[in-house]
Design a protein around this motif. Structure first.
Motif, PDB file in Angstrom:
ATOM      1  N   GLU A  21       0.955  -1.182  -0.195  1.00 36.00           N
ATOM      2  CA  GLU A  21      -0.084   0.105   0.080  1.00 36.00           C
ATOM      3  C   GLU A  21       0.862   1.420  -0.270  1.00 36.00           C
ATOM      4  N   ARG A  22       2.260   1.272   0.274  1.00 31.83           N
ATOM      5  CA  ARG A  22       2.806   2.371   0.558  1.00 31.83           C
ATOM      6  C   ARG A  22       3.741   2.717  -0.844  1.00 31.83           C
ATOM      7  N   THR A 149      -2.972   1.007  -4.796  1.00 26.92           N
ATOM      8  CA  THR A 149      -3.195   1.171  -3.176  1.00 26.92           C
ATOM      9  C   THR A 149      -4.739   1.824  -3.278  1.00 26.92           C
ATOM     10  N   ARG A 151      -5.319   4.779  -2.563  1.00 22.87           N
ATOM     11  CA  ARG A 151      -5.271   6.227  -2.962  1.00 22.87           C
ATOM     12  C   ARG A 151      -5.144   6.248  -4.462  1.00 22.87           C
ATOM     13  N   ARG A 153      -6.241   3.543  -6.760  1.00 19.82           N
ATOM     14  CA  ARG A 153      -7.103   2.268  -7.494  1.00 19.82           C
ATOM     15  C   ARG A 153      -8.006   2.493  -8.552  1.00 19.82           C
ATOM     16  N   THR A 453      -8.273   0.723   1.607  1.00 15.58           N
ATOM     17  CA  THR A 453      -7.731  -0.293   0.976  1.00 15.58           C
ATOM     18  C   THR A 453      -8.699  -1.624   0.645  1.00 15.58           C
TER      19      THR A 453
END
Length: 482
Positions: A21-22, A149, A151, A153, A453
């Motif tokens: 995710e980062r 992610t 942010r 997707r 998420t």
């Protein structure tokens, strides 16, 4: 040997997910996006090019209109089966293997048309091509979404759907300049199929989805995939990665069986009802509008030359809708965007039913409807791949695609009969009513997804359906919009 046994726990490794995710968007993720998007391009190319070929097939093999109709309907039948199969196998055997076999089927069927010697051969080849195209459409969005992610997707997966409009353009070029040549339909078949071999070779190097690997209890393999992806992102950006959060949290969720019935359990009945109905409505409108509009222009008295121009402009408007979807997908809540564009499409459809038949306004309202429908396309496919948990994500997306394919198959026939009964205005009033139903079911039953998420989306939906399941709030850095 592939492990098809569900893991004993529904909570994957939080550190691996936090590392994924980062990651910033960089060349490695865009490569995955391109490999998926090109599959959509070839899928659209196959769907559209057959329309250019049909007159030449009819002349060469002496086919009747009914037999031509069988050829036209063969691929959609295959797509329905392919979408279901892709979902079931994608959740059991992995996303990557299904993507490879779908592309192989599609390639073989496309090239084989060049060697057709009669109706039976063509129908079988079209059904097999439909199997590959349906599987491709169902598996790519879940695969792509599992690398994105919370942010980014929305626009990441929407980018895949943009390739569909590019496939329409390529089909129009081949249909206009290659198919009319001597044996041009055979040449076009080879040109549609052979480039897929290059994409097939490329896809062999793609990683398996780390989220799927975690869902099968294969944490070591998931860790290896993410480690390689991290190294490639660092090499592409030239910058070190942000530190992994010290206390990464995966929301507690109920275990989900990979059985097809899993899409109706654990709070997913609402999601499945919303996505099946809206998928049917959306693809009914999409295929009904773009299949019949050129003929309907002529039926209501638009001059043939002007009707051809109008039809061309309706297709030109398609990429505008996909680009709008790409821009807004992560800026606003995707459920809200779907409701908005379904509503705009409803108004545009009803407006087509009542505006003067000889007015240029007909064109602009038609283009507005074209843009709205393609906006829905660019947002709905990402949405349908993120509202299901990993264990049944491919199955859920495949069944959603199947519901839509049923609408796509029914639309040309239903509109053909309806036009003779209720006329041009009645057709578009009825389509407007269906589109309004799509807006209502998404608004009433669809979950919010933007900024979350994939794990948080399902945790929140499960908690809403079963208050005893405690969902963990999204991290402070992830905000919900809309």
């Amino acid at each position: 040997m592939v492990d098809a046994t569900p893991p004993p726990t529904s909570r994957p490794d939080p550190q691996i997910l936090a590392r994924l995710e980062r990651l910033p968007m960089a060349r490695p993720q865009y490569g995955i996006l391109l490999a998926g998007g090109l599959g959509h391009l070839f899928q659209a190319l196959d769907i559209v090019i057959i329309g250019f070929m049909l007159p030449y097939l009819k002349a060469e093999f002496g086919l009747s209109n009914g037999e031509i109709g069988l050829i036209g309907g063969a691929a959609p039948v295959g797509m329905i089966v392919g979408a279901v199969a892709a979902g079931l196998f994608g959740d059991r055997l992995g996303r990557k293997s299904v993507m490879l076999y779908a592309l192989l089927l599609f390639c073989a069927a496309s090239v084989s048309i060049a060697f057709a010697d009669g109706l039976t051969f063509i129908i079988i080849a079209r059904i097999v091509a439909g199997l590959g195209a349906g599987a491709e459409a169902a598996i790519v969005s879940p695969y792509i979404s599992e690398f994105a992610t919370g942010r980014n997707r929305g626009r990441f997966v929407s980018g895949v759907t943009f390739f569909f409009s590019l496939g329409n353009v390529v089909a129009a070029l081949l249909g206009s300049f290659v198919v009319p040549l001597d044996n041009g339909w055979r040449i076009a078949s080879v040109l549609c199929g052979l480039p897929v071999l290059v994409l097939l070779w490329w896809r062999r190097s793609l990683p398996e989805s780390p989220r799927w690997l975690l869902s099968r209890g294969r944490a070591a393999e998931a860790d290896a995939v993410v480690t390689r992806l991290e190294a490639r992102v660092v090499a592409a950006t030239g910058r070190p990665l942000a530190p992994v959060p010290a206390t990464a949290v995966v929301p507690p969720t109920p275990h989900v069986s990979s059985s097809p019935l899993g899409v109706w359990r654990n709070g997913l009945a609402r999601v499945t009802t919303a996505t099946w109905i809206s998928s049917f409505v959306f693809l009914f409108a999409f295929f009904g509008f773009f299949t019949w509009m050129p003929s309907l222009f002529l039926e209501i008295g638009v001059a043939p030359g002007l009707a051809s121009l109008y039809s061309f402009l309706l297709f030109v408007a398609q990429p505008i809708g996909y680009l709008i979807a790409l821009v807004v997908s992560d800026r606003f809540e995707r459920r809200t965007l779907l409701v908005t564009f379904f509503s705009f499409a409803t108004v545009s459809s009803v407006a087509l039913a009542v505006i003067p038949r000889d007015s240029v306004v007909l064109l602009f309202i038609g283009m507005a409807l074209s843009i709205c429908i393609t906006c829905i396309s660019g947002i709905f496919f990402p949405y349908s791949s993120e509202v299901y948990p990993t264990a049944v994500r491919a199955t859920g997306a495949g069944l959603v695609s199947t519901a839509g394919n049923v609408g796509a198959l029914a639309a040309p026939v239903a509109i053909g009969f309806a036009f003779g009964t209720v006329g041009f205005g009645g057709v578009f009033v009825a389509m407007g009513v269906l589109l309004a139903v799509g807006a209502l079911v998404i608004r009433a039953l669809g979950p919010r997804v933007t900024g979350k998420t994939l794990e948080q989306v399902f945790a929140d939906e499960a908690a809403t359906a079963s208050p005893d399941v405690a969902g963990t709030p999204a991290p402070a850095a992830v905000t919900e919009k809309g």
